[in-house]
Each structure stands twice: as structure tokens, then as C-alpha cells.
Design a protein around this motif. Structure first.
Motif, PDB file in Angstrom:
ATOM      1  N   HIS A 192     -15.665  -0.947  -1.667  1.00 58.54           N
ATOM      2  CA  HIS A 192     -14.764   0.097  -1.157  1.00 58.54           C
ATOM      3  C   HIS A 192     -14.124   0.906  -2.304  1.00 58.54           C
ATOM      4  O   HIS A 192     -12.989   1.356  -2.199  1.00 58.54           O
ATOM      5  CB  HIS A 192     -13.657  -0.516  -0.289  1.00 58.54           C
ATOM      6  N   ALA A 193     -14.879   1.076  -3.399  1.00 61.23           N
ATOM      7  CA  ALA A 193     -14.346   1.824  -4.547  1.00 61.23           C
ATOM      8  C   ALA A 193     -14.071   3.281  -4.198  1.00 61.23           C
ATOM      9  O   ALA A 193     -13.122   3.882  -4.703  1.00 61.23           O
ATOM     10  CB  ALA A 193     -15.334   1.753  -5.722  1.00 61.23           C
ATOM     11  N   VAL A 194     -14.899   3.847  -3.318  1.00 63.05           N
ATOM     12  CA  VAL A 194     -14.720   5.247  -2.922  1.00 63.05           C
ATOM     13  C   VAL A 194     -14.489   5.277  -1.416  1.00 63.05           C
ATOM     14  O   VAL A 194     -15.361   5.642  -0.634  1.00 63.05           O
ATOM     15  CB  VAL A 194     -15.934   6.111  -3.306  1.00 63.05           C
ATOM     16  N   GLU A 195     -13.311   4.890  -1.017  1.00 62.52           N
ATOM     17  CA  GLU A 195     -12.941   4.868   0.394  1.00 62.52           C
ATOM     18  C   GLU A 195     -11.994   6.036   0.653  1.00 62.52           C
ATOM     19  O   GLU A 195     -10.782   5.940   0.433  1.00 62.52           O
ATOM     20  CB  GLU A 195     -12.282   3.537   0.740  1.00 62.52           C
ATOM     21  N   LEU A 196     -12.564   7.149   1.113  1.00 64.47           N
ATOM     22  CA  LEU A 196     -11.812   8.398   1.213  1.00 64.47           C
ATOM     23  C   LEU A 196     -10.669   8.321   2.215  1.00 64.47           C
ATOM     24  O   LEU A 196      -9.733   9.118   2.149  1.00 64.47           O
ATOM     25  CB  LEU A 196     -12.763   9.543   1.587  1.00 64.47           C
ATOM     26  N   SER A 197     -10.730   7.394   3.120  1.00 64.42           N
ATOM     27  CA  SER A 197      -9.661   7.288   4.124  1.00 64.42           C
ATOM     28  C   SER A 197      -8.470   6.479   3.620  1.00 64.42           C
ATOM     29  O   SER A 197      -7.454   6.378   4.306  1.00 64.42           O
ATOM     30  CB  SER A 197     -10.210   6.639   5.402  1.00 64.42           C
ATOM     31  N   HIS A 198      -8.599   5.930   2.424  1.00 67.10           N
ATOM     32  CA  HIS A 198      -7.542   5.065   1.886  1.00 67.10           C
ATOM     33  C   HIS A 198      -6.669   5.870   0.926  1.00 67.10           C
ATOM     34  O   HIS A 198      -7.161   6.532   0.013  1.00 67.10           O
ATOM     35  CB  HIS A 198      -8.163   3.868   1.165  1.00 67.10           C
ATOM     36  N   SER A 199      -5.361   5.808   1.129  1.00 69.07           N
ATOM     37  CA  SER A 199      -4.437   6.587   0.295  1.00 69.07           C
ATOM     38  C   SER A 199      -4.490   6.177  -1.174  1.00 69.07           C
ATOM     39  O   SER A 199      -4.244   6.984  -2.062  1.00 69.07           O
ATOM     40  CB  SER A 199      -3.004   6.453   0.816  1.00 69.07           C
ATOM     41  N   GLN A 200      -4.821   4.898  -1.424  1.00 68.96           N
ATOM     42  CA  GLN A 200      -4.873   4.418  -2.801  1.00 68.96           C
ATOM     43  C   GLN A 200      -5.957   5.137  -3.603  1.00 68.96           C
ATOM     44  O   GLN A 200      -5.797   5.387  -4.800  1.00 68.96           O
ATOM     45  CB  GLN A 200      -5.125   2.903  -2.824  1.00 68.96           C
ATOM     46  N   PHE A 201      -7.075   5.482  -2.924  1.00 72.56           N
ATOM     47  CA  PHE A 201      -8.129   6.220  -3.632  1.00 72.56           C
ATOM     48  C   PHE A 201      -7.614   7.575  -4.087  1.00 72.56           C
ATOM     49  O   PHE A 201      -7.864   8.006  -5.224  1.00 72.56           O
ATOM     50  CB  PHE A 201      -9.354   6.405  -2.733  1.00 72.56           C
ATOM     51  N   TRP A 202      -6.895   8.273  -3.212  1.00 70.86           N
ATOM     52  CA  TRP A 202      -6.432   9.623  -3.561  1.00 70.86           C
ATOM     53  C   TRP A 202      -5.336   9.582  -4.616  1.00 70.86           C
ATOM     54  O   TRP A 202      -5.245  10.494  -5.447  1.00 70.86           O
ATOM     55  CB  TRP A 202      -5.954  10.350  -2.300  1.00 70.86           C
ATOM     56  N   LEU A 203      -4.536   8.522  -4.604  1.00 66.76           N
ATOM     57  CA  LEU A 203      -3.536   8.378  -5.660  1.00 66.76           C
ATOM     58  C   LEU A 203      -4.235   8.151  -7.000  1.00 66.76           C
ATOM     59  O   LEU A 203      -3.862   8.752  -8.017  1.00 66.76           O
ATOM     60  CB  LEU A 203      -2.605   7.201  -5.344  1.00 66.76           C
ATOM     61  N   GLY A 204      -5.267   7.299  -6.988  1.00 64.28           N
ATOM     62  CA  GLY A 204      -6.045   7.081  -8.204  1.00 64.28           C
ATOM     63  C   GLY A 204      -6.787   8.333  -8.626  1.00 64.28           C
ATOM     64  O   GLY A 204      -6.894   8.633  -9.824  1.00 64.28           O
ATOM     65  N   PHE A 205      -7.299   9.083  -7.646  1.00 67.86           N
ATOM     66  CA  PHE A 205      -8.009  10.325  -7.956  1.00 67.86           C
ATOM     67  C   PHE A 205      -7.073  11.331  -8.620  1.00 67.86           C
ATOM     68  O   PHE A 205      -7.439  11.985  -9.603  1.00 67.86           O
ATOM     69  CB  PHE A 205      -8.591  10.918  -6.670  1.00 67.86           C
ATOM     70  N   ALA A 206      -5.857  11.469  -8.083  1.00 68.77           N
ATOM     71  CA  ALA A 206      -4.889  12.405  -8.666  1.00 68.77           C
ATOM     72  C   ALA A 206      -4.523  11.991 -10.091  1.00 68.77           C
ATOM     73  O   ALA A 206      -4.421  12.837 -10.998  1.00 68.77           O
ATOM     74  CB  ALA A 206      -3.630  12.479  -7.797  1.00 68.77           C
ATOM     75  N   ALA A 207      -4.319  10.675 -10.292  1.00 65.38           N
ATOM     76  CA  ALA A 207      -4.021  10.190 -11.644  1.00 65.38           C
ATOM     77  C   ALA A 207      -5.196  10.428 -12.571  1.00 65.38           C
ATOM     78  O   ALA A 207      -5.028  10.867 -13.720  1.00 65.38           O
ATOM     79  CB  ALA A 207      -3.674   8.702 -11.598  1.00 65.38           C
ATOM     80  N   GLY A 208      -6.421  10.172 -12.077  1.00 66.32           N
ATOM     81  CA  GLY A 208      -7.615  10.399 -12.888  1.00 66.32           C
ATOM     82  C   GLY A 208      -7.843  11.865 -13.187  1.00 66.32           C
ATOM     83  O   GLY A 208      -8.267  12.227 -14.292  1.00 66.32           O
TER      84      GLY A 208
END
Length: 510
Positions: A223-239
Motif C-alpha cells: 500500500h505504498a501508493v494508496e491514493l485514498s489514504h491521507s498519509q500518502f498525500w502528506l508524504g507526497f507534499a513533503a516529498g
């Protein structure tokens, strides 16, 4: 109060508006008629512009942020951050390319905002840009100094905090001393350092791929790229924030627009070539490091891999001797990056001071070498202060001081530079249709829209990426303080809103 139109520049006829019987007998103006700033000469060519950009872009950045990127995403999927950063850099780079080619003056964004926003808000926007640039440019440079001292710790493991502080301050002093000369001599120096930068990066990449394991590099967690999970988008914004920080510098040559030969041709090419070249280097480097060592080691704040990942890779692949040699090359690369950044940044307040929009002393050039004396000195002092801030910024393992510093500088930059420039392209196309545009943005306005979305994502997530430091509030407070300073200055100078707006289309050809 009606605007005051300044007519002290030559106006050429708009050939598109003339009927055949009205066409002049003289040949049309050349496609590019750059206006150079008094005292500055055009001596920087395409290759030198690319090396200046790439030296500033690469520097120490990827060598200290690879562990930060892995931590942001929580695994090898961190490569997404480099790709996202490249997309944002390229979209924003096309904004810079059109503005730099058509308005090739000293100071980059200052010139673009002055020309675009003078019709409604007078000198407010260029004043605010110089106000913020005097903060965010030294902050960017200070991260390079922090990274230098961090990597020096690999060669000098017994270095104390006090010794590290003295090394960083001496580093800044040496950069300022080397910049205290004519720009053509500096351009040759940056070319040499660019070669060193390429050598250090290629050495690390080669070491990675001689001991490369695809299983390590592409072993993405479930689940490294789980677009429905808020944690992914927080990590994406940080990245994305870390990624664009590593690409920053593609605009350095644009700050030197008044010193670039054939800027309408050179600046767009230098920007695009720099971004594409650095993107290839970063992807090879990130994937190579992930395939050469266990990414979990980068998450341990006490490990060598978390502080000097390139040195750790070299030591595990080619041995300690090779790691020491490449670490020295990386230190030189960091030095080249700060040198190139302060070279461009020192020009920012120059045009503003000449126009009377900043302290007039910043418009003074060195009598012999022809560089802005006060701009260079001020940027040097503020870089040293930013370095000390970054070294002693209170934080925790989840949010290291370097990550917090990156978030602080990007939020200050987004409002007055990144977003304002995107608007400036459209304003100038409408307000100055006759402006010579040797380069016009591909697929306009799509790149500007993509860039705006990317910058807004970075800005919107800044507080969550640096909890406890409130980068958004800090940036708004700094801009508000700049607005107050502008009102005091405008009342003294009796300019808008306390006097008429002065419309000066300095670069318009029609």
C-alpha cells in the motif's frame, strides 16, 4: 490619481498594426533587443549559464535530502518525490523562460514584477519581492552550508558543534571573497566547479550500480501508493517540497539576465537543459542509492547513512579511501552551489536600488570589478545568520532542522515570487502585447496552471510538514511586515498610493 507615463525610452512602431501603405521603409527591429543595466556587461554564454544553473541546483542538496525523501514517503517509493519535483520545476521553468527571454534585466523576478504589476499597484510587488528575496535566497544558501558541515563530519567525526559553526562561517566568508571580482572570472570558476560536481555525482552513481540490487531498490512496502489514504498525500507534499528544493537554481542565470549574451536564446535553453540534466542525475542517484543499501538505515538519525548517505554508500562498496575522496568532491560541489547562488542573489536588489525601490546603496557597483557591493555583502551576512539558525533550530527526529528550514524558505518564496510570476506572464501578454518575446511558453497557459497547483500544494501542507514552527503564519507575517515597510517608504518617496503611479515599459518594443 492618474498614472504618470514616463516616455524617456525609445518606442518602435508596431509593424503588425500598420497597413501596407503605412509600413516604414526601414527594416523591422531585430527579434531581440535586450536592455542592459548600466555598468553590467553581457559576458555569460549558454554553456556558462547552464553550468551556473546546474551548480546551484545540485550542490549538496541531493546528498543530504535523499534520507529526508525516504523518510517522507516511508520507503523506496521516494522516487515519486524526485519525479514530482522535476515536473513542477519544468512547468515553473517555462514561466521563467518566457519572462527571462523578454525581460533580460538584473534581478530576475524583480524586473518581471515591476513590469507586470506597475499598472495597478505601482511599485508594491517589486518592493515586496526584494523584501522577501533578501530572506529566502540566503536561507536557501544556508542549507548548502549546513549540508557542507554535515558531510565534513564524515571526515572529521570528532568535530564539535562550536567547531562546525566556525567552519560554516569561514565557508561563507570565503565565498564572498571569491565573488569579490568580475563576473567573467566567476563564470570560469563556476565552470571548473561544475566539472567537479559532475565528477562527484557520477562517482556515487557508479559506486551504486556496481553493487546494485533491484530487490532493494524496488521493494516498495504494501500500500505504498494508496491514493485514498491521507498519509500518502502528506508524504507526497513533503516529498514535493524536498524535491523542488533540490531543483531550485534552474533560474539562477535569469537573475544575471543583464549579463547574459543573447538572453532571448540563451536563458530558455539554459533553464530547460539544466532541469532535464539534473532530473536524469537525481533519478539515477536516488534509484542507485536505494539499490545499494537498505533504506531502513537512512531512517536511523544516529547512523552515517542518515547524515552522509553518499559517503556511506561509497564506504560499503569501494571502501573507506574512496569514500573519503568522493566526500571531498561533494564538499567542493556544496561550495560551488553556494557560490553560484550568492552570485545570482547579490544582483536581486541592484536594479531595485537603481529604480529607487530599495535602499540606494544597493545600486552601487564596485569601482574596479563592476559587481553590486552591498548586495553581495548583505547576502553573505544573512546566509551566515541562516546557517547558524539551521544548525541550532530545535526539532526532533521526525522533523530534522534541515527539513524545517526548507519549509520555512519555500513558504516565504511561494507567495511573492512563484505565484506572482505565473500571474505576471498573463498580465504582460495583455498589457504589453508588443513586447519582444524570443521565447513563448509552450502550451500556454497549461505550464503555469501546473506550476500554480504544485506551489499551492507545497504552501498548503507547510504547517503539517513542520509542526510547531508555523511556516505559513511566518511567511504571511513577513509579507505583512514588508507591506508596512512599503507604505512607510511610499509616503517618503511620494509614490503610489501616496502619489501617481509611474508606468515605465522599459523593455517594450512597441
Amino acid at each position: 490619481m492618474p498614472p504618470r507615463i514616463l516616455t524617456n525610452q525609445v518606442k518602435l512602431p508596431n509593424l503588425n498594426a500598420l497597413t501596407p501603405s503605412q509600413e516604414p521603409h526601414t527594416p523591422p527591429p531585430p527579434p531581440e533587443a535586450p536592455v542592459s543595466s548600466p555598468g553590467l556587461s553581457r559576458r555569460i554564454g549558454l554553456f556558462q549559464a547552464v553550468t551556473i544553473n546546474m551548480s546551484q541546483m545540485c550542490g549538496i542538496g541531493p546528498f543530504v535530502t535523499i534520507p529526508l525523501m525516504v523518510a517522507a514517503f516511508g520507503g523506496p517509493q521516494a522516487v515519486i518525490g524526485w519525479i514530482a519535483g522535476a515536473v513542477l520545476a519544468l512547468a515553473d521553468g517555462l514561466v521563467w523562460a518566457e519572462l527571462g527571454a523578454s525581460l533580460p534585466g538584473a534581478g530576475g523576478t524583480y524586473v518581471y514584477l515591476r513590469e507586470a504589476f506597475q499598472y495597478r499597484t505601482g511599485r508594491l510587488m517589486p518592493f515586496l519581492f526584494v523584501w522577501t528575496a533578501m530572506l529566502f535566497i540566503p536561507l536557501i544558501m544556508s542549507t548548502g552550508v549546513v549540508g557542507f558541515v554535515q558531510y565534513l563530519g564524515y571526515l572529521w567525526p570528532s568535530m564539535t558543534d562550536g567547531q562546525g559553526d566556525l567552519v560554516g562561517l569561514a565557508f561563507v566568508a570565503l565565498v564572498v571573497l571569491l565573488l569579490w571580482r568580475r563576473v567573467e572570472n566567476i563564470a570560469r570558476l563556476t565552470t571548473v566547479m561544475w566539472v567537479v560536481m559532475i565528477a562527484s555525482v557520477l562517482a556515487v552513481i557508479l559506486a551504486c550500480y556496481t553493487h546494485f540490487s533491484p530487490g532493494r531498490a524496488f521493494d516498495w512496502p504494501a500500500h505504498a501508493v494508496e491514493l485514498s489514504h491521507s498519509q500518502f498525500w502528506l508524504g507526497f507534499a513533503a516529498g514535493l517540497t524536498i524535491g523542488i528544493y533540490d531543483y531550485l537554481g534552474y533560474n539562477t542565470a535569469a537573475y544575471l539576465g543583464a549579463e547574459v549574451r543573447q538572453p532571448g536564446r540563451v536563458l530558455p535553453r539554459a533553464i530547460v537543459l539544466s532541469i532535464v540534466g539534473i532530473m536524469a542525475i537525481y533519478l539515477l542517484l536516488q534509484v542507485g542509492v536505494l539499490g545499494a543499501m537498505d533504506w531502513h538505515a537512512m531512517l536511523d538519525p544516529g547512523s552515517v547513512a542518515s547524515k552522509s548517505v553518499a559517503s556511506a554508500v561509497l564506504e560499503s562498496t569501494w571502501g573507506k579511501g574512496a569514500a573519503d575522496v568522493v566526500t571531498v568532491l561533494i564538499l567542493i560541489t556544496a561550495f560551488a552551489s553556494v557560490l553560484a547562488g550568492l552570485l545570482g542573489g547579490s544582483r536581486v536588489p541592484y536594479d531595485a536600488a537603481r529604480d529607487g525601490v530599495f535602499f540606494r546603496a544597493f545600486g552601487r557597483l564596485h569601482a574596479k570589478h563592476g559587481f553590486p557591493v552591498y548586495g553581495l555583502a548583505a547576502m553573505g551576512v544573512l546566509t551566515a545568520a541562516g546557517f547558524l539558525l539551521g544548525r541550532h533550530l530545535g526539532s526532533n527526529a521526525a522533523h530534522p532542522p534541515l527539513t524545517v528550514l526548507i519549509n520555512l524558505l519555500t513558504t516565504v518564496m511561494v507567495i511573492v515570487q512563484a505565484l506572482a510570476q505565473i500571474v505576471a506572464v498573463s498580465v504582460l501578454r495583455r498589457r504589453q502585447p508588443g513586447l519582444a518575446r524570443p521565447y513563448r511558453m509552450w502550451l500556454y497557459p497549461a505550464p503555469g496552471v501546473v506550476a500554480a497547483v504544485g506551489w499551492l500544494v507545497i504552501y498548503g501542507y507547510a504547517d503539517r510538514n513542520a509542526p510547531g514552527f508555523h511556516p505559513i503564519e511566518w511567511s504571511l507575517a513577513w509579507v505583512a511586515a514588508g507591506g508596512g515597510a512599503f507604505l512607510l517608504w511610499a509616503r517618503t518617496e511620494r509614490t503610489w498610493p501616496f502619489g501617481p503611479r509611474e508606468i515605465r515599459e522599459q523593455f517594450a518594443s512597441a
